[in-house]
Design an enzyme around this catalytic site. Sequence first.
Site, PDB file in Angstrom:
ATOM      1  N   CYS A  57      47.598  61.731  49.118  1.00 26.99           N
ATOM      2  CA  CYS A  57      48.825  61.231  48.933  1.00 26.99           C
ATOM      3  C   CYS A  57      48.684  59.833  48.643  1.00 26.99           C
ATOM      4  CB  CYS A  57      49.862  61.483  50.042  1.00 26.99           C
ATOM      5  SG  CYS A  57      50.015  62.996  50.561  1.00 26.99           S
TER       6      CYS A  57
ATOM      7  N   HIS B  87      54.737  55.839  50.110  1.00 19.41           N
ATOM      8  CA  HIS B  87      54.583  57.422  50.020  1.00 19.41           C
ATOM      9  C   HIS B  87      55.858  58.025  50.663  1.00 19.41           C
ATOM     10  CE1 HIS B  87      53.361  61.375  49.852  1.00 19.41           C
ATOM     11  NE2 HIS B  87      52.628  61.374  51.018  1.00 19.41           N
TER      12      HIS B  87
ATOM     13  N   ASN C 102      57.802  65.781  49.925  1.00 14.29           N
ATOM     14  CA  ASN C 102      56.333  65.049  49.772  1.00 14.29           C
ATOM     15  C   ASN C 102      55.625  65.576  48.490  1.00 14.29           C
ATOM     16  OD1 ASN C 102      53.861  64.139  49.729  1.00 14.29           O
ATOM     17  ND2 ASN C 102      53.601  64.564  51.946  1.00 14.29           N
TER      18      ASN C 102
HETATM   19  N1  ACO Z   1      61.729  74.233  61.309  1.00 11.85           N
HETATM   20  C1  ACO Z   1      62.030  74.581  62.698  1.00 11.85           C
HETATM   21  N2  ACO Z   1      61.461  74.088  63.658  1.00 11.85           N
HETATM   22  C2  ACO Z   1      59.982  73.720  63.339  1.00 11.85           C
HETATM   23  C3  ACO Z   1      59.329  73.406  61.955  1.00 11.85           C
HETATM   24  C4  ACO Z   1      60.457  73.772  60.995  1.00 11.85           C
HETATM   25  N3  ACO Z   1      60.564  73.689  59.778  1.00 11.85           N
HETATM   26  N4  ACO Z   1      58.317  73.018  61.794  1.00 11.85           N
HETATM   27  C5  ACO Z   1      57.889  72.822  63.118  1.00 11.85           C
HETATM   28  N5  ACO Z   1      59.030  73.223  63.897  1.00 11.85           N
HETATM   29  C6  ACO Z   1      58.898  73.362  65.609  1.00 11.85           C
HETATM   30  C7  ACO Z   1      57.510  73.303  66.021  1.00 11.85           C
HETATM   31  O1  ACO Z   1      57.019  74.829  65.940  1.00 11.85           O
HETATM   32  C8  ACO Z   1      57.765  72.769  67.520  1.00 11.85           C
HETATM   33  O2  ACO Z   1      58.304  74.038  68.356  1.00 11.85           O
HETATM   34  P1  ACO Z   1      57.804  74.183  69.567  1.00 11.85           P
HETATM   35  O3  ACO Z   1      58.127  72.855  70.560  1.00 11.85           O
HETATM   36  O4  ACO Z   1      58.471  75.224  70.231  1.00 11.85           O
HETATM   37  O5  ACO Z   1      56.343  74.116  69.824  1.00 11.85           O
HETATM   38  C9  ACO Z   1      58.833  71.729  67.260  1.00 11.85           C
HETATM   39  O6  ACO Z   1      59.563  72.115  65.877  1.00 11.85           O
HETATM   40  C10 ACO Z   1      58.415  70.317  67.320  1.00 11.85           C
HETATM   41  O7  ACO Z   1      57.272  70.211  66.428  1.00 11.85           O
HETATM   42  P2  ACO Z   1      56.625  69.039  66.233  1.00 11.85           P
HETATM   43  O8  ACO Z   1      55.276  69.180  65.397  1.00 11.85           O
HETATM   44  O9  ACO Z   1      56.485  68.332  67.443  1.00 11.85           O
HETATM   45  O10 ACO Z   1      57.726  68.128  65.471  1.00 11.85           O
HETATM   46  P3  ACO Z   1      57.558  66.671  64.787  1.00 11.85           P
HETATM   47  O11 ACO Z   1      58.797  65.941  65.228  1.00 11.85           O
HETATM   48  O12 ACO Z   1      56.154  66.055  65.008  1.00 11.85           O
HETATM   49  O13 ACO Z   1      57.863  66.794  63.395  1.00 11.85           O
HETATM   50  C11 ACO Z   1      56.572  66.762  61.350  1.00 11.85           C
HETATM   51  C12 ACO Z   1      57.005  67.862  62.592  1.00 11.85           C
HETATM   52  C13 ACO Z   1      57.572  66.603  60.506  1.00 11.85           C
HETATM   53  C14 ACO Z   1      55.713  67.698  60.436  1.00 11.85           C
HETATM   54  C15 ACO Z   1      56.064  65.590  61.698  1.00 11.85           C
HETATM   55  O14 ACO Z   1      55.048  65.509  62.553  1.00 11.85           O
HETATM   56  C16 ACO Z   1      55.374  64.766  60.425  1.00 11.85           C
HETATM   57  O15 ACO Z   1      55.970  64.479  59.486  1.00 11.85           O
HETATM   58  N6  ACO Z   1      53.970  64.541  60.423  1.00 11.85           N
HETATM   59  C17 ACO Z   1      53.573  64.052  59.355  1.00 11.85           C
HETATM   60  C18 ACO Z   1      53.176  64.681  58.022  1.00 11.85           C
HETATM   61  C19 ACO Z   1      52.903  64.225  56.861  1.00 11.85           C
HETATM   62  O16 ACO Z   1      53.289  63.017  56.606  1.00 11.85           O
HETATM   63  N7  ACO Z   1      52.017  64.725  56.239  1.00 11.85           N
HETATM   64  C20 ACO Z   1      51.608  64.635  54.726  1.00 11.85           C
HETATM   65  C21 ACO Z   1      50.506  63.617  54.755  1.00 11.85           C
HETATM   66  S1  ACO Z   1      50.297  63.206  53.153  1.00 11.85           S
HETATM   67  C22 ACO Z   1      49.080  64.216  52.258  1.00 11.85           C
HETATM   68  O17 ACO Z   1      48.024  63.690  52.206  1.00 11.85           O
HETATM   69  C23 ACO Z   1      49.538  65.433  51.893  1.00 11.85           C
END
Ligand code: ACO
Length: 330
Positions: A115, A255, A285
């Site tokens: 990214c 990003h 993204n």
């Molecule tokens: N729908 C419903 N529930 C979900 C979903 C979904 N799509 N995805 C995860 N959950 C659940 C999980 O299973 C978890 O359930 P549990 O508590 O029963 O285990 C709960 O939601 C909370 O999950 P978390 O991972 O704690 O959620 P968080 O608030 O951290 O959000 C997210 C997750 C959106 C992925 C966040 O961590 C994030 O944005 N991280 C950065 C990701 C990113 O930027 N990636 C790209 C980088 S760039 C590149 O190089 C590609």
Amino acid sequence: MAQKNIGIIGVGAYLPEKVVTNFDFEKIIDTSDEWIRTRTGIEERRFATENQATSDLGAEAAKKALENAGISADEIDMIILATATPDYLVQNTACIIQELIGAKNAGAIDVNAACSGFVYGLALAKGMVASGINKKVLVIGAEVFSRIVDMEDRNTCVLFGDGAAAAIVTEVECGTGIISEFLGAEADKTGSLRTIAGGSKVPLTREALDKKENFIQMKGQDVFKFAVKALPKATLEALDKASMKASDIDMVIPHQANVRIIEAASKRLEIPIERFYLNLNKYGNTSSASIGIALFEAWEKGLIKKGDVIALTGFGAGLTYASVIIKWSY
Ligand code: ACO
């Protein structure tokens, strides 16, 4: 020798027509529009059609950038394609784009900084022009992440979209252009963001496919923690090199991964969120395409004018993080 002013003279973007909403995901996995919107800010994203590859998206964005710059494809002498989803593992995709747009006088390379790729690409292009190796460099960020995401994995499939963006980098009017750049990296030893199989480490065997190791795997919270530090750090490092302060920036184009990451960066940088350009609600993204798509949109809407100071800042797999400060040239 007088120092050259090097910047952007034209931008373009291409988004596939197919819109996939959060409600569409509700029908195939255990998720909800409410969860996706509140945790990420994403409402919908675009997916490429079956016969569209990364090169097809990149070529469309490139054509638009050439048109907006008012130059022809044969004036381009280098194509730098930032992508983490090339058409093929061997045969670079930049060469395929060279053919698609008719840039017969151009060299062509792919770079992979995930990214951060578009920002890395701009910095590399500046270096090529500054050194005299090239005169007009076409920088493209293009991705078809929908092909490497497991549509049954709710942790990743809702986050990504497909798209492409392009910019023409060359000499610009004195006092404008890319003022400074910061390119950072630190090895991700724990695999917080990785596609395991298909490279030289883990071949694409039947066993790997059964374990779905051909799809991207992500430890969301680890990436989140990295991102909220990397975005401000890269921006501040680039500002420091330019002898500028955060308050000098007219617009930050970050990003587009998660609105909560951008809000955290806004607080750390003490730059009001209104000065960040956001469009992740529409496209999710799009990895190395996201910053370029946002730049094109902001320019097209007339939100960027000559002399504005813009920070483009990315973070991604690798881990990489990068920022360029630009004084807009036109
Ligand atoms: N729908 C419903 N529930 C979900 C979903 C979904 N799509 N995805 C995860 N959950 C659940 C999980 O299973 C978890 O359930 P549990 O508590 O029963 O285990 C709960 O939601 C909370 O999950 P978390 O991972 O704690 O959620 P968080 O608030 O951290 O959000 C997210 C997750 C959106 C992925 C966040 O961590 C994030 O944005 N991280 C950065 C990701 C990113 O930027 N990636 C790209 C980088 S760039 C590149 O190089 C590609």
